[in-house]
Design a protein around this motif. Sequence first.
Motif, short mmCIF file in Angstrom:
data_model
loop_
_atom_site.label_atom_id
_atom_site.label_comp_id
_atom_site.label_asym_id
_atom_site.label_seq_id
_atom_site.Cartn_x
_atom_site.Cartn_y
_atom_site.Cartn_z
N ARG A 130 -64.61 51.69 -15.35
CA ARG A 130 -64.57 51.89 -16.80
C ARG A 130 -63.51 52.92 -17.14
N ALA A 131 -62.86 52.71 -18.25
CA ALA A 131 -61.88 53.68 -18.73
C ALA A 131 -62.51 54.38 -19.93
N GLY A 132 -61.93 54.25 -21.09
CA GLY A 132 -62.44 54.92 -22.28
C GLY A 132 -63.32 54.02 -23.12
N LEU A 133 -64.06 54.64 -23.99
CA LEU A 133 -64.94 53.92 -24.92
C LEU A 133 -64.10 53.40 -26.09
N ARG A 134 -64.27 52.13 -26.42
CA ARG A 134 -63.54 51.55 -27.55
C ARG A 134 -64.14 52.02 -28.86
N LYS A 135 -63.30 52.15 -29.86
CA LYS A 135 -63.77 52.59 -31.18
C LYS A 135 -64.66 51.51 -31.81
N THR A 136 -64.20 50.26 -31.77
CA THR A 136 -64.97 49.14 -32.31
C THR A 136 -65.35 48.21 -31.17
N PRO A 137 -66.62 47.89 -31.03
CA PRO A 137 -67.03 47.01 -29.93
C PRO A 137 -66.56 45.58 -30.16
N CYS A 138 -66.45 44.83 -29.06
CA CYS A 138 -66.08 43.42 -29.17
C CYS A 138 -67.33 42.60 -29.52
N LEU A 139 -67.12 41.34 -29.82
CA LEU A 139 -68.21 40.46 -30.23
C LEU A 139 -69.24 40.28 -29.10
N GLY A 140 -68.78 40.21 -27.86
CA GLY A 140 -69.70 40.07 -26.72
C GLY A 140 -70.61 41.27 -26.56
N CYS A 141 -70.07 42.46 -26.73
CA CYS A 141 -70.88 43.68 -26.62
C CYS A 141 -71.87 43.78 -27.79
N VAL A 142 -71.46 43.35 -28.97
CA VAL A 142 -72.36 43.35 -30.13
C VAL A 142 -73.50 42.36 -29.90
N ARG A 143 -73.18 41.18 -29.40
CA ARG A 143 -74.23 40.19 -29.13
C ARG A 143 -75.18 40.67 -28.04
N SER A 144 -74.66 41.38 -27.06
CA SER A 144 -75.51 41.96 -26.02
C SER A 144 -76.46 42.99 -26.63
N ALA A 145 -75.96 43.76 -27.57
CA ALA A 145 -76.81 44.75 -28.25
C ALA A 145 -77.86 44.06 -29.11
N LEU A 146 -77.50 42.95 -29.74
CA LEU A 146 -78.46 42.24 -30.58
C LEU A 146 -79.59 41.65 -29.74
N LYS A 147 -79.30 41.27 -28.52
CA LYS A 147 -80.33 40.74 -27.63
C LYS A 147 -81.17 41.84 -27.01
N GLY A 148 -80.73 43.10 -27.15
CA GLY A 148 -81.46 44.21 -26.57
C GLY A 148 -81.12 44.46 -25.11
N MET A 149 -80.01 43.87 -24.65
CA MET A 149 -79.63 44.02 -23.25
C MET A 149 -78.75 45.25 -23.00
N SER A 150 -78.19 45.81 -24.06
CA SER A 150 -77.34 47.00 -23.92
C SER A 150 -77.36 47.76 -25.25
N THR A 151 -76.66 48.88 -25.24
CA THR A 151 -76.52 49.65 -26.48
C THR A 151 -75.35 49.17 -27.30
N GLY A 152 -74.55 48.25 -26.76
CA GLY A 152 -73.41 47.72 -27.48
C GLY A 152 -72.14 48.50 -27.28
N GLN A 153 -72.19 49.56 -26.49
CA GLN A 153 -70.98 50.33 -26.24
C GLN A 153 -69.98 49.45 -25.50
N CYS A 154 -68.76 49.46 -25.94
CA CYS A 154 -67.70 48.61 -25.40
C CYS A 154 -66.70 49.52 -24.68
N TRP A 155 -66.58 49.35 -23.37
CA TRP A 155 -65.73 50.20 -22.55
C TRP A 155 -64.46 49.46 -22.17
#
Length: 157
Positions: free
Chosen positions: A42-67
């Motif tokens: 992992r490098a840095g945290l992205r300012k705006t998450p991508c659609l895949g990370c948002v969908r992962s957060a919607l499913k409750g599988m992650s916090t949605g942080q996009c690295w």
Amino acid sequence: MLTYLADDEPLVPVLLAQHAAAAAAAAKEKEKEERRARSKARAGLRKTPCLGCVRSALKGMSTGQCWETAGRGARCFRCSQGHTCVAVPAHLSALARRLVGVLVDPSSSDTVKHNHRVAMRIMLSLEQGEDEDDDDDNDDDDDEEPVVRRRSARLGR
């Protein structure tokens, strides 16, 4: 692997060739593993998450942080495993950032997290609905009346 030779062939060149081939294969595998490890870092945290990370957060599988992925790749860490990394639509980026902020914050209540997830789901479904409606603009079905069926017909009676 054992190699059987004729009585007059020397054994040393064959063994050296087999050893050299095995060493080359091992070096190639080691280089591949190092490349894979670099791409998984992992490098840095992205300012705006991508659609895949948002969908992962919607499913409750992650916090949605996009690295960001360490290296030259354009895909994020979660998407670097073979998924396409698609940006969240521009008009939903603020909502996506807010959703991730709420999910990461330990002081946020479950109700607040749920409400933000629902809002994002609704906005994404509206976004997908607009894309589907764009294809229907040339249909001439607007003058037809809807089919009304009796309840017993719907129930199969």
